[in-house]
Design an enzyme around this catalytic site. Structure first.
Site, short mmCIF file in Angstrom:
data_model
loop_
_atom_site.label_atom_id
_atom_site.label_comp_id
_atom_site.label_asym_id
_atom_site.label_seq_id
_atom_site.Cartn_x
_atom_site.Cartn_y
_atom_site.Cartn_z
N HIS A 1 -21.10 6.77 -16.21
CA HIS A 1 -21.49 5.07 -16.68
C HIS A 1 -23.01 4.88 -16.68
O HIS A 1 -23.51 4.91 -17.80
CB HIS A 1 -20.96 4.28 -15.69
CG HIS A 1 -19.07 4.13 -15.81
ND1 HIS A 1 -18.62 4.29 -16.78
CD2 HIS A 1 -18.19 4.33 -14.71
CE1 HIS A 1 -17.13 4.38 -16.72
NE2 HIS A 1 -16.93 4.26 -15.37
N ASP B 1 -11.91 8.06 -19.37
CA ASP B 1 -11.92 7.13 -18.19
C ASP B 1 -10.51 6.44 -17.91
O ASP B 1 -9.59 7.14 -17.58
CB ASP B 1 -12.86 6.09 -18.40
CG ASP B 1 -13.42 5.49 -17.05
OD1 ASP B 1 -12.68 6.13 -16.04
OD2 ASP B 1 -14.13 4.70 -17.07
#
Ligand SMILES: [Zn+2]
Length: 431
Positions: free
Chosen positions: A269, A323
């Site tokens: 991220h 994800d």
């Protein structure tokens, strides 16, 4: 398994060209790439196909595929990452080895259909109950084998429910008592791997999930074992605030000061990472995985790649991940990777390579970048690399009017999963 193939077009690293052959050996690796003169003999022709390296999904939580379509209504006001996490914890409570296998299989098959030939499965839901049975780990490996996808099982260390907080509720199912128990569970997994398409990697779930002593110990052991080590980092401002309050440093600041980082480390991220700290981090050779669709779905924010795209992309230190698997599409991840930057900086062509190309640079992120983050010899059509391959269907409606010179742009900016035709993992055509 060995074969010689020649697609109508083949990606040579910078463009799609005619007349390039790929020789695949019995062990599932590419033996050579070259012209008919270099690789003579009868080749299996693939007309109407454009061959390229398979995409690498460097960050997935397969079981979260079970949340698709859920949590997209907001009767109590605006949702957030944290309200989504409550929905995810609800799913966690219901999971057993059978449902873990079924949801993982569904996700992995969908990844193959989307052109992902390998997945880094960031696996933190270990226990089906409160008895620390580690009984959900093998279900993920079995599902990957059944689907035919290459997997690096990124086995997560999860010790605390927040900085210096006990595990609560659903989090108990993630728990490791300490590094020793964690590495024992890892050692039990090693003989269960289906070589050569399965390997292990290490994870420290997040700064919330491990104290500094454990963080240092788990990372040091992962280095000693030559494993990649991944960690969620700075996805949410609250994570940074909590870390500042506890350690007077950002999570990235903690990594930089506590760990001997190298090319085997990957931070996932970095949505809110400080530009200066990011520069120091990349200088160590470490990787960043961006998950554009999930970060958009969760309203996380957009990492500012402006300051570090050129440095990071040269060394292939960037990768993509699906994800939460709210949507599984390699091409959509790559498109949003660039579009997020365009929206943020109000200009086109943000992620440029040295030749002023966007698409080729994005493909590198989606292939070689992911392979680097997972420690895989994949992501390139090169001798010695795994024969993990994808064919684009040149007759797909969304590619109609294609030209060889701009085919990659047509795919990345104008196409979807329907343009993916055949998929090969380790020399085995799985689709
Ligand atoms: Zn994640």
């Amino acid at each position: 398994m060995s074969e010689l193939i020649e697609a109508q077009l083949t990606w040579n690293g910078s463009g799609f060209v005619k007349g390039l052959r790929v020789s695949i050996g019995d062990a599932g690796r590419i033996l050579a790439v070259g012209s008919e003169a270099q690789l003579p003999g009868a080749a299996r022709e693939l007309p109407g196909r454009a061959l390229m390296p398979g995409l690498v999904n460097a960050h997935s939580h397969a079981f979260q595929r079970g949340l698709r379509g859920q949590g997209e209504r907001f009767p109590f006001g605006a949702g957030s990452f944290w309200s989504w996490r409550e929905a995810m914890y609800g799913l966690v409570d219901e999971m057993d080895p059978e449902s873990m296998h079924a949801l993982s299989l569904r996700a992995f098959r969908e990844m193959l259909a989307a052109g992902f030939t390998s997945v880094g499965e960031f696996h933190y839901l270990h226990h089906a109950g409160d008895d620390r049975g580690w009984d959900l780990d093998a279900a993920v490996l079995a599902a990957a084998k059944e689907a035919g996808i290459r997997i690096v099982l990124l086995q997560a260390y999860y010790e605390t429910g927040g900085i210096e907080q006990p595990l609560l509720g659903a989090q108990v199912r993630f728990g490791s008592k300490g590094p020793a128990e964690y590495w024992t569970a890892m050692d039990r997994l090693a003989p269960q791997l289906d070589l050569p398409t399965q390997s292990l990697g290490c994870v420290i779930h997040s700064i919330r999930a491990a104290g500094l002593e454990s963080l240092r110990a788990v990372h040091a052991e992962s280095k000693a074992r030559g494993l990649v080590c991944h960690m969620h980092l700075e996805e949410q401002p609250l994570e940074i605030e909590d870390c500042m309050a506890a350690y007077a440093r950002t999570p990235m600041g903690v990594l930089l000061s506590e760990l001997d980082l190298d090319e085997r480390f990957c931070a996932v991220h970095c949505t809110h990472t400080d530009a200066g700290e990011m520069r120091f981090y990349l200088e160590r050779g470490a990787n960043v995985c961006i998950c554009p669709l999930t970060e958009a779905n969760l309203g996380d924010g957009i990492a500012d790649l402006n300051g570090f795209w050129s440095a990071a992309s040269k060394g292939t230190q960037l990768s993509i991940g699906s994800d939460s698997n709210a949507r599984i599409s390699a091409v959509e991840e790559l498109r949003l990777f660039e579009y997020g930057q365009r929206l943020k900086h109000q200009g086109r062509g943000q992620c440029l390579d040295a030749e002023g190309q966007v698409a080729a640079g994005l493909l590198k992120v989606g292939t070689a970048g992911g392979a680097r983050a997972l420690g895989l010899e994949a992501g390139k059509l090169e001798a010695g690399h795994w024969a993990d391959l994808v064919c684009l269907d040149l007759a797909a409606n969304c590619l109609e009017g294609w030209e060889a010179d701009t085919l990659l742009e047509s795919w990345i900016f104008g196409a979807g999963n329907e343009a993916i035709a055949e998929v090969c993992v380790g020399g085995r055509w799985v689709r």
